[in-house]
Design an enzyme around this catalytic site. Structure first.
Site, PDB file in Angstrom:
ATOM      1  N   GLU A   1       0.501  -1.396   0.154  1.00 17.80           N
ATOM      2  CA  GLU A   1      -0.291   0.352   0.010  1.00 17.80           C
ATOM      3  C   GLU A   1       1.041   1.493  -0.403  1.00 17.80           C
ATOM      4  OE1 GLU A   1      -3.373   1.434   2.578  1.00 17.80           O
ATOM      5  OE2 GLU A   1      -3.183  -0.709   2.703  1.00 17.80           O
TER       6      GLU A   1
ATOM      7  N   LYS B   1      -7.550  -0.307  11.461  1.00 17.83           N
ATOM      8  CA  LYS B   1      -6.945  -0.531   9.989  1.00 17.83           C
ATOM      9  C   LYS B   1      -5.469  -0.073   9.705  1.00 17.83           C
ATOM     10  CE  LYS B   1      -6.073  -1.072   5.169  1.00 17.83           C
ATOM     11  NZ  LYS B   1      -5.752  -0.055   4.759  1.00 17.83           N
TER      12      LYS B   1
ATOM     13  N   ASP C   1       2.611 -14.604  11.805  1.00 13.01           N
ATOM     14  CA  ASP C   1       1.114 -14.736  11.385  1.00 13.01           C
ATOM     15  C   ASP C   1       0.341 -13.495  11.226  1.00 13.01           C
ATOM     16  OD1 ASP C   1      -1.187 -15.514  10.315  1.00 13.01           O
ATOM     17  OD2 ASP C   1      -1.058 -17.421  11.610  1.00 13.01           O
TER      18      ASP C   1
ATOM     19  N   HIS D   1      -1.043  10.636   0.674  1.00  8.89           N
ATOM     20  CA  HIS D   1      -0.806   9.089   0.039  1.00  8.89           C
ATOM     21  C   HIS D   1      -1.318   9.295  -1.424  1.00  8.89           C
ATOM     22  CE1 HIS D   1      -3.540   4.996  -0.023  1.00  8.89           C
ATOM     23  NE2 HIS D   1      -3.610   5.792  -0.470  1.00  8.89           N
TER      24      HIS D   1
END
Length: 442
Positions: free
Chosen positions: A86, A283, A299, A396
Protein backbone atom coordinates in the site's frame (compact mmCIF):
# COMPACT_ATOMS: atom_id res chain seq x y z
CA UNK A 1 -20.31 -26.51 -14.70
CA UNK A 2 -18.11 -24.35 -16.92
CA UNK A 3 -14.95 -26.34 -16.03
CA UNK A 4 -14.13 -29.93 -15.16
CA UNK A 5 -13.06 -30.80 -11.60
CA UNK A 6 -9.69 -32.48 -11.22
CA UNK A 7 -8.58 -35.44 -9.13
CA UNK A 8 -5.05 -35.59 -7.74
CA UNK A 9 -4.07 -32.00 -8.48
CA UNK A 10 -1.58 -32.02 -5.60
CA UNK A 11 0.18 -35.05 -7.10
CA UNK A 12 0.92 -33.28 -10.40
CA UNK A 13 4.37 -31.80 -10.96
CA UNK A 14 4.71 -28.04 -10.70
CA UNK A 15 4.73 -27.80 -14.50
CA UNK A 16 1.79 -30.19 -14.68
CA UNK A 17 -0.24 -27.95 -12.38
CA UNK A 18 0.57 -24.91 -14.52
CA UNK A 19 -0.28 -26.72 -17.78
CA UNK A 20 -3.64 -27.82 -16.41
CA UNK A 21 -4.53 -24.34 -15.12
CA UNK A 22 -3.56 -22.60 -18.35
CA UNK A 23 -5.44 -25.09 -20.53
CA UNK A 24 -8.53 -25.41 -18.30
CA UNK A 25 -8.98 -21.81 -17.15
CA UNK A 26 -6.90 -19.56 -19.40
CA UNK A 27 -7.69 -20.84 -22.93
CA UNK A 28 -4.18 -22.24 -23.37
CA UNK A 29 -2.65 -18.75 -23.49
CA UNK A 30 1.09 -19.35 -23.06
CA UNK A 31 1.64 -15.75 -21.95
CA UNK A 32 0.39 -16.83 -18.53
CA UNK A 33 3.09 -19.50 -18.37
CA UNK A 34 5.66 -16.72 -18.83
CA UNK A 35 4.09 -14.57 -16.11
CA UNK A 36 4.32 -17.37 -13.56
CA UNK A 37 7.86 -18.39 -14.49
CA UNK A 38 9.34 -14.90 -14.51
CA UNK A 39 8.76 -14.83 -10.74
CA UNK A 40 10.67 -18.07 -10.15
CA UNK A 41 14.03 -17.67 -8.48
CA UNK A 42 17.02 -18.55 -10.67
CA UNK A 43 18.55 -20.39 -7.72
CA UNK A 44 16.81 -23.78 -7.94
CA UNK A 45 17.53 -24.69 -4.33
CA UNK A 46 16.12 -21.40 -3.08
CA UNK A 47 13.07 -21.84 -5.29
CA UNK A 48 12.56 -25.36 -3.95
CA UNK A 49 12.69 -23.94 -0.42
CA UNK A 50 9.97 -21.42 -1.29
CA UNK A 51 7.87 -24.10 -3.00
CA UNK A 52 7.90 -26.16 0.20
CA UNK A 53 6.64 -23.32 2.41
CA UNK A 54 3.10 -24.11 1.25
CA UNK A 55 1.11 -26.54 -0.92
CA UNK A 56 0.34 -26.61 -4.66
CA UNK A 57 2.80 -23.78 -5.27
CA UNK A 58 3.30 -22.68 -8.87
CA UNK A 59 5.13 -19.36 -8.44
CA UNK A 60 6.19 -16.66 -5.98
CA UNK A 61 4.06 -13.61 -5.20
CA UNK A 62 6.24 -10.56 -4.70
CA UNK A 63 5.51 -7.68 -2.34
CA UNK A 64 7.62 -4.53 -2.00
CA UNK A 65 10.13 -4.84 0.83
CA UNK A 66 10.96 -1.39 2.17
CA UNK A 67 12.80 0.18 5.06
CA UNK A 68 11.55 2.80 7.52
CA UNK A 69 14.65 4.29 9.22
CA UNK A 70 15.25 6.49 12.26
CA UNK A 71 13.09 4.71 14.83
CA UNK A 72 14.39 5.50 18.31
CA UNK A 73 12.91 2.72 20.46
CA UNK A 74 13.84 2.52 24.15
CA UNK A 75 17.07 4.38 23.44
CA UNK A 76 18.11 2.22 20.48
CA UNK A 77 18.04 3.42 16.88
CA UNK A 78 16.32 0.88 14.64
CA UNK A 79 15.49 0.60 10.92
CA UNK A 80 12.22 -1.28 10.40
CA UNK A 81 11.80 -3.79 7.53
CA UNK A 82 8.29 -3.49 6.05
CA UNK A 83 6.71 -5.82 3.48
CA UNK A 84 3.67 -3.93 2.21
CA UNK A 85 2.10 -2.98 -1.11
CA UNK A 86 0.00 0.00 0.00
CA UNK A 87 1.25 3.42 -1.01
CA UNK A 88 2.44 5.76 1.76
CA UNK A 89 2.71 3.20 4.61
CA UNK A 90 6.52 3.18 4.71
CA UNK A 91 6.67 6.92 4.09
CA UNK A 92 4.20 7.72 6.88
CA UNK A 93 6.04 5.49 9.36
CA UNK A 94 9.39 7.04 8.42
CA UNK A 95 8.03 10.55 8.80
CA UNK A 96 6.59 9.74 12.24
CA UNK A 97 9.91 8.22 13.33
CA UNK A 98 11.74 11.37 12.26
CA UNK A 99 9.20 13.56 14.07
CA UNK A 100 9.78 11.81 17.41
CA UNK A 101 13.52 11.14 17.22
CA UNK A 102 14.47 14.44 18.89
CA UNK A 103 11.61 14.23 21.44
CA UNK A 104 12.83 11.10 23.23
CA UNK A 105 11.59 8.59 20.70
CA UNK A 106 9.27 5.69 21.47
CA UNK A 107 9.08 4.01 24.87
CA UNK A 108 7.72 0.49 25.32
CA UNK A 109 6.62 -1.74 28.20
CA UNK A 110 5.83 -5.46 28.06
CA UNK A 111 2.67 -5.77 30.16
CA UNK A 112 2.34 -9.56 29.94
CA UNK A 113 3.31 -12.50 27.69
CA UNK A 114 0.65 -15.08 28.55
CA UNK A 115 -0.86 -17.12 25.69
CA UNK A 116 -4.01 -19.23 25.81
CA UNK A 117 -5.47 -22.45 24.51
CA UNK A 118 -8.52 -24.59 25.23
CA UNK A 119 -9.76 -28.15 25.29
CA UNK A 120 -13.44 -27.76 24.46
CA UNK A 121 -15.59 -30.64 25.69
CA UNK A 122 -19.15 -31.76 26.44
CA UNK A 123 -19.98 -33.40 29.76
CA UNK A 124 -23.54 -34.18 30.83
CA UNK A 125 -23.09 -34.48 34.55
CA UNK A 126 -23.02 -32.60 37.82
CA UNK A 127 -20.64 -29.65 37.48
CA UNK A 128 -19.60 -29.68 41.14
CA UNK A 129 -18.40 -33.29 40.75
CA UNK A 130 -16.43 -32.33 37.64
CA UNK A 131 -14.85 -29.37 39.46
CA UNK A 132 -13.86 -31.54 42.42
CA UNK A 133 -12.39 -34.13 40.05
CA UNK A 134 -10.42 -31.42 38.23
CA UNK A 135 -9.03 -29.77 41.38
CA UNK A 136 -8.01 -32.92 43.24
CA UNK A 137 -7.04 -35.33 40.46
CA UNK A 138 -7.17 -34.17 36.83
CA UNK A 139 -5.03 -31.02 36.91
CA UNK A 140 -2.04 -32.91 38.30
CA UNK A 141 -2.52 -35.68 35.72
CA UNK A 142 -2.64 -33.15 32.86
CA UNK A 143 0.67 -31.63 33.92
CA UNK A 144 2.27 -35.05 34.32
CA UNK A 145 1.00 -36.22 30.93
CA UNK A 146 2.59 -33.26 29.15
CA UNK A 147 5.98 -33.32 30.89
CA UNK A 148 7.76 -34.76 27.85
CA UNK A 149 6.13 -32.20 25.53
CA UNK A 150 7.01 -29.25 27.76
CA UNK A 151 10.54 -30.32 28.75
CA UNK A 152 12.43 -28.22 26.18
CA UNK A 153 10.17 -25.22 26.69
CA UNK A 154 10.62 -25.43 30.47
CA UNK A 155 14.39 -25.54 29.97
CA UNK A 156 14.11 -22.23 28.09
CA UNK A 157 12.09 -20.67 30.91
CA UNK A 158 8.59 -21.24 29.55
CA UNK A 159 5.91 -23.92 29.67
CA UNK A 160 2.40 -24.30 31.05
CA UNK A 161 1.55 -21.51 33.47
CA UNK A 162 -1.85 -22.71 34.66
CA UNK A 163 -4.87 -24.83 33.79
CA UNK A 164 -8.44 -23.98 34.78
CA UNK A 165 -11.80 -25.68 34.38
CA UNK A 166 -14.33 -23.26 32.90
CA UNK A 167 -18.07 -23.92 33.15
CA UNK A 168 -19.79 -22.60 30.00
CA UNK A 169 -23.08 -24.43 30.48
CA UNK A 170 -25.05 -21.18 30.69
CA UNK A 171 -23.96 -20.42 27.11
CA UNK A 172 -24.30 -23.94 25.68
CA UNK A 173 -25.74 -27.07 27.24
CA UNK A 174 -23.13 -29.31 28.91
CA UNK A 175 -20.21 -27.26 27.52
CA UNK A 176 -16.96 -27.00 29.51
CA UNK A 177 -13.40 -25.94 28.81
CA UNK A 178 -9.94 -26.72 30.03
CA UNK A 179 -8.42 -23.25 29.72
CA UNK A 180 -4.63 -23.31 29.76
CA UNK A 181 -2.15 -20.44 29.82
CA UNK A 182 1.37 -20.73 28.41
CA UNK A 183 4.69 -18.93 28.20
CA UNK A 184 6.36 -19.84 24.90
CA UNK A 185 9.43 -17.59 25.36
CA UNK A 186 10.85 -16.68 21.92
CA UNK A 187 8.56 -18.85 19.80
CA UNK A 188 5.05 -17.97 18.73
CA UNK A 189 4.25 -21.40 20.18
CA UNK A 190 1.24 -22.56 18.16
CA UNK A 191 2.53 -26.10 17.61
CA UNK A 192 3.70 -26.39 21.21
CA UNK A 193 0.38 -25.19 22.61
CA UNK A 194 -1.69 -27.40 20.31
CA UNK A 195 0.42 -30.46 21.20
CA UNK A 196 -0.17 -29.84 24.89
CA UNK A 197 -3.90 -29.36 24.35
CA UNK A 198 -4.27 -32.53 22.32
CA UNK A 199 -2.63 -34.42 25.15
CA UNK A 200 -5.04 -32.73 27.58
CA UNK A 201 -7.94 -34.10 25.53
CA UNK A 202 -6.56 -37.65 25.62
CA UNK A 203 -5.78 -37.50 29.34
CA UNK A 204 -9.19 -36.04 30.15
CA UNK A 205 -10.88 -38.92 28.36
CA UNK A 206 -8.70 -41.54 30.05
CA UNK A 207 -9.09 -40.10 33.54
CA UNK A 208 -12.86 -39.61 33.31
CA UNK A 209 -13.21 -43.24 32.21
CA UNK A 210 -11.33 -44.38 35.33
CA UNK A 211 -13.03 -42.05 37.82
CA UNK A 212 -15.24 -43.98 40.26
CA UNK A 213 -17.28 -40.92 41.28
CA UNK A 214 -18.79 -40.58 37.81
CA UNK A 215 -21.73 -42.69 36.70
CA UNK A 216 -21.60 -44.71 33.49
CA UNK A 217 -23.96 -42.18 31.89
CA UNK A 218 -21.67 -39.31 32.86
CA UNK A 219 -18.63 -41.13 31.52
CA UNK A 220 -20.39 -41.97 28.26
CA UNK A 221 -21.51 -38.35 27.83
CA UNK A 222 -17.96 -37.01 27.57
CA UNK A 223 -17.11 -35.68 24.12
CA UNK A 224 -13.83 -33.97 23.30
CA UNK A 225 -14.94 -31.43 20.69
CA UNK A 226 -11.56 -29.85 19.89
CA UNK A 227 -8.16 -28.89 21.29
CA UNK A 228 -6.83 -25.61 19.90
CA UNK A 229 -4.91 -22.50 20.83
CA UNK A 230 -6.64 -19.12 20.84
CA UNK A 231 -5.32 -16.27 18.72
CA UNK A 232 -7.02 -13.90 21.16
CA UNK A 233 -4.27 -13.15 23.69
CA UNK A 234 -5.57 -10.33 25.92
CA UNK A 235 -2.82 -11.08 28.44
CA UNK A 236 0.03 -10.98 25.92
CA UNK A 237 0.22 -7.20 25.61
CA UNK A 238 2.82 -4.53 24.89
CA UNK A 239 2.47 -0.77 25.35
CA UNK A 240 4.24 1.72 23.08
CA UNK A 241 4.03 5.46 23.66
CA UNK A 242 5.37 8.88 22.79
CA UNK A 243 5.09 12.09 24.77
CA UNK A 244 6.40 15.63 24.84
CA UNK A 245 5.43 19.11 25.94
CA UNK A 246 2.73 20.62 23.76
CA UNK A 247 5.10 23.56 23.35
CA UNK A 248 7.50 21.17 21.55
CA UNK A 249 4.82 19.65 19.32
CA UNK A 250 5.73 21.76 16.31
CA UNK A 251 4.09 20.69 13.06
CA UNK A 252 5.05 21.99 9.62
CA UNK A 253 1.45 22.37 8.43
CA UNK A 254 1.14 25.93 9.72
CA UNK A 255 -1.28 25.37 12.62
CA UNK A 256 -0.25 26.14 16.21
CA UNK A 257 1.04 23.50 18.59
CA UNK A 258 -2.04 23.88 20.78
CA UNK A 259 -4.45 23.50 17.87
CA UNK A 260 -2.57 20.47 16.57
CA UNK A 261 -2.73 18.77 19.99
CA UNK A 262 -6.42 19.63 20.39
CA UNK A 263 -7.43 18.36 16.96
CA UNK A 264 -5.27 15.25 17.27
CA UNK A 265 -6.87 14.32 20.61
CA UNK A 266 -10.33 14.92 19.14
CA UNK A 267 -9.53 12.55 16.27
CA UNK A 268 -8.46 9.80 18.69
CA UNK A 269 -11.52 10.36 20.89
CA UNK A 270 -13.81 9.99 17.87
CA UNK A 271 -12.15 6.63 17.11
CA UNK A 272 -12.67 5.62 20.76
CA UNK A 273 -16.44 6.22 20.59
CA UNK A 274 -17.40 5.69 16.93
CA UNK A 275 -16.98 2.14 15.48
CA UNK A 276 -17.19 3.31 11.86
CA UNK A 277 -14.15 5.54 12.39
CA UNK A 278 -12.44 3.06 14.73
CA UNK A 279 -12.42 0.38 12.01
CA UNK A 280 -10.47 2.56 9.57
CA UNK A 281 -8.35 3.97 12.40
CA UNK A 282 -7.29 0.49 13.52
CA UNK A 283 -6.82 -0.68 9.95
CA UNK A 284 -4.21 2.04 9.62
CA UNK A 285 -2.50 0.86 12.79
CA UNK A 286 -2.34 -2.65 11.36
CA UNK A 287 -0.81 -1.29 8.14
CA UNK A 288 2.28 -0.61 10.22
CA UNK A 289 2.06 -3.74 12.36
CA UNK A 290 1.41 -6.23 9.56
CA UNK A 291 4.16 -4.89 7.33
CA UNK A 292 6.78 -5.76 9.96
CA UNK A 293 4.98 -8.98 10.96
CA UNK A 294 5.21 -10.23 7.36
CA UNK A 295 8.82 -9.10 6.99
CA UNK A 296 9.76 -11.08 10.11
CA UNK A 297 7.97 -14.27 9.03
CA UNK A 298 5.11 -14.11 11.52
CA UNK A 299 1.37 -14.67 11.09
CA UNK A 300 -0.38 -11.42 10.17
CA UNK A 301 -3.82 -13.08 10.15
CA UNK A 302 -3.36 -13.99 13.82
CA UNK A 303 -2.20 -10.49 14.75
CA UNK A 304 -5.16 -8.96 12.90
CA UNK A 305 -7.72 -11.25 14.54
CA UNK A 306 -6.29 -10.64 18.00
CA UNK A 307 -6.06 -6.87 17.64
CA UNK A 308 -9.63 -6.49 16.43
CA UNK A 309 -11.02 -8.82 19.10
CA UNK A 310 -9.16 -6.76 21.71
CA UNK A 311 -10.58 -3.54 20.26
CA UNK A 312 -14.08 -4.91 20.96
CA UNK A 313 -13.33 -6.49 24.35
CA UNK A 314 -15.74 -4.24 26.27
CA UNK A 315 -18.66 -4.85 23.90
CA UNK A 316 -18.05 -2.00 21.45
CA UNK A 317 -15.34 -1.80 18.81
CA UNK A 318 -12.93 1.03 19.71
CA UNK A 319 -9.59 2.60 18.89
CA UNK A 320 -6.45 0.70 19.92
CA UNK A 321 -4.63 4.00 20.49
CA UNK A 322 -5.31 6.69 23.08
CA UNK A 323 -4.28 10.29 23.65
CA UNK A 324 -4.17 12.78 26.50
CA UNK A 325 -3.17 16.46 26.61
CA UNK A 326 -3.11 17.05 30.36
CA UNK A 327 -0.93 19.62 32.15
CA UNK A 328 0.68 20.80 28.92
CA UNK A 329 1.91 17.29 28.00
CA UNK A 330 0.91 15.50 24.79
CA UNK A 331 0.85 11.72 25.30
CA UNK A 332 -0.09 9.14 22.65
CA UNK A 333 0.02 5.39 23.22
CA UNK A 334 -1.16 1.94 22.13
CA UNK A 335 -1.80 -1.24 24.12
CA UNK A 336 -1.37 -3.98 21.53
CA UNK A 337 -2.10 -7.66 22.21
CA UNK A 338 0.23 -9.61 19.96
CA UNK A 339 1.79 -13.05 19.87
CA UNK A 340 4.89 -13.45 17.69
CA UNK A 341 8.06 -15.50 17.57
CA UNK A 342 11.67 -15.20 16.48
CA UNK A 343 12.38 -18.94 16.36
CA UNK A 344 10.53 -21.68 14.51
CA UNK A 345 8.30 -21.34 11.45
CA UNK A 346 9.84 -19.33 8.62
CA UNK A 347 12.24 -17.47 10.91
CA UNK A 348 15.03 -19.98 10.34
CA UNK A 349 14.19 -20.71 6.69
CA UNK A 350 13.17 -17.65 4.65
CA UNK A 351 16.28 -15.67 3.63
CA UNK A 352 14.54 -12.28 3.80
CA UNK A 353 13.09 -13.12 7.20
CA UNK A 354 16.60 -13.91 8.41
CA UNK A 355 17.71 -10.56 6.97
CA UNK A 356 14.87 -8.73 8.73
CA UNK A 357 15.67 -10.23 12.12
CA UNK A 358 19.38 -9.52 11.67
CA UNK A 359 18.56 -5.93 10.69
CA UNK A 360 16.55 -5.57 13.91
CA UNK A 361 19.50 -6.84 15.95
CA UNK A 362 18.16 -10.41 16.35
CA UNK A 363 15.48 -9.37 18.84
CA UNK A 364 13.81 -11.59 21.42
CA UNK A 365 10.09 -12.22 21.00
CA UNK A 366 9.39 -9.50 23.59
CA UNK A 367 11.62 -7.02 21.78
CA UNK A 368 9.82 -7.82 18.52
CA UNK A 369 6.48 -7.22 20.27
CA UNK A 370 7.77 -3.76 21.20
CA UNK A 371 8.94 -3.02 17.66
CA UNK A 372 5.58 -4.05 16.21
CA UNK A 373 3.64 -1.87 18.64
CA UNK A 374 5.88 1.08 17.79
CA UNK A 375 5.35 0.51 14.07
CA UNK A 376 1.58 0.55 14.55
CA UNK A 377 1.69 3.64 16.75
CA UNK A 378 3.93 5.49 14.29
CA UNK A 379 1.65 4.62 11.38
CA UNK A 380 -1.37 5.86 13.31
CA UNK A 381 0.40 9.07 14.32
CA UNK A 382 1.32 9.74 10.69
CA UNK A 383 -2.23 9.14 9.47
CA UNK A 384 -3.87 11.27 12.16
CA UNK A 385 -1.31 14.03 11.66
CA UNK A 386 -2.31 14.21 7.99
CA UNK A 387 -6.03 13.96 8.70
CA UNK A 388 -6.12 16.88 11.14
CA UNK A 389 -3.83 19.13 9.07
CA UNK A 390 -3.49 18.79 5.28
CA UNK A 391 -5.92 15.89 4.76
CA UNK A 392 -5.08 12.27 4.02
CA UNK A 393 -5.17 12.50 0.22
CA UNK A 394 -2.33 14.95 -0.27
CA UNK A 395 0.37 12.59 0.93
CA UNK A 396 -1.33 9.32 0.05
CA UNK A 397 -2.12 10.24 -3.55
CA UNK A 398 1.37 11.56 -4.16
CA UNK A 399 2.65 8.12 -3.24
CA UNK A 400 -0.05 6.57 -5.45
CA UNK A 401 0.81 8.79 -8.39
CA UNK A 402 3.37 6.41 -9.90
CA UNK A 403 0.86 3.55 -9.77
CA UNK A 404 -1.61 5.62 -11.80
CA UNK A 405 1.07 6.65 -14.31
CA UNK A 406 2.33 3.09 -14.70
CA UNK A 407 -1.21 1.92 -15.43
CA UNK A 408 -1.40 4.57 -18.18
CA UNK A 409 1.94 3.58 -19.69
CA UNK A 410 3.72 6.87 -18.94
CA UNK A 411 7.35 7.29 -19.96
CA UNK A 412 10.06 8.22 -17.46
CA UNK A 413 10.07 11.76 -18.85
CA UNK A 414 6.31 12.02 -18.40
CA UNK A 415 6.56 10.69 -14.83
CA UNK A 416 9.10 13.39 -14.00
CA UNK A 417 6.76 16.03 -15.42
CA UNK A 418 3.97 14.85 -13.10
CA UNK A 419 6.18 14.87 -10.02
CA UNK A 420 6.93 18.53 -10.69
CA UNK A 421 3.34 19.30 -11.75
CA UNK A 422 1.89 18.03 -8.45
CA UNK A 423 4.62 19.43 -6.21
CA UNK A 424 2.23 22.03 -4.80
CA UNK A 425 -1.08 20.35 -5.66
CA UNK A 426 -3.16 17.52 -4.26
CA UNK A 427 -3.09 14.54 -6.60
CA UNK A 428 -6.47 13.34 -7.87
CA UNK A 429 -7.08 10.56 -10.37
CA UNK A 430 -9.15 12.91 -12.52
CA UNK A 431 -6.44 15.58 -12.60
CA UNK A 432 -3.77 13.02 -13.55
CA UNK A 433 -5.85 11.75 -16.49
CA UNK A 434 -6.71 15.27 -17.65
CA UNK A 435 -3.07 16.41 -17.62
CA UNK A 436 -1.88 13.15 -19.20
CA UNK A 437 -4.35 13.47 -22.08
CA UNK A 438 -3.38 17.12 -22.54
CA UNK A 439 0.30 16.19 -22.80
CA UNK A 440 -0.30 13.34 -25.23
CA UNK A 441 -2.52 15.56 -27.40
CA UNK A 442 0.27 18.09 -27.95
Amino acid sequence: MNHQPIEGFSKLTKQGKIDWLVNEYLDGDQEYQKILKQYWNDNTELQKLHDEFSENTISNFYMPYGIAPNFLIDGKLVALPMAVEESSVVAAASKAAKFWIDKGGFKTTIINTEKLGHTHFIFNGESHKLLHFFNFKLKKKLLEATEAITANMRNRGGGILDIKLVDKTTDMAHYFQLKASFDTVDSMGANFINSCLEQFGKTLKEEVAKEEDFTKEEKDSLQIVMNILSNFTPDCVVRAEVSCKIDDLKDDSGISNEEFARKFKQAVTIAEIEPFRATTHNKGIMNGVDAVVIATGNDFRATEACAHAYAAKDGQYRSLTHCTTDNGIFRFWIDLPISVGVVGGLTNLHPLVKFSLALLGKPSAQELMSILAVSGLAQNFGALRSLVTTGIQKGHMKMHLLNILNQMGATEEEKQHFVIYFKDKTVTHHEVITEFNRMRAQ
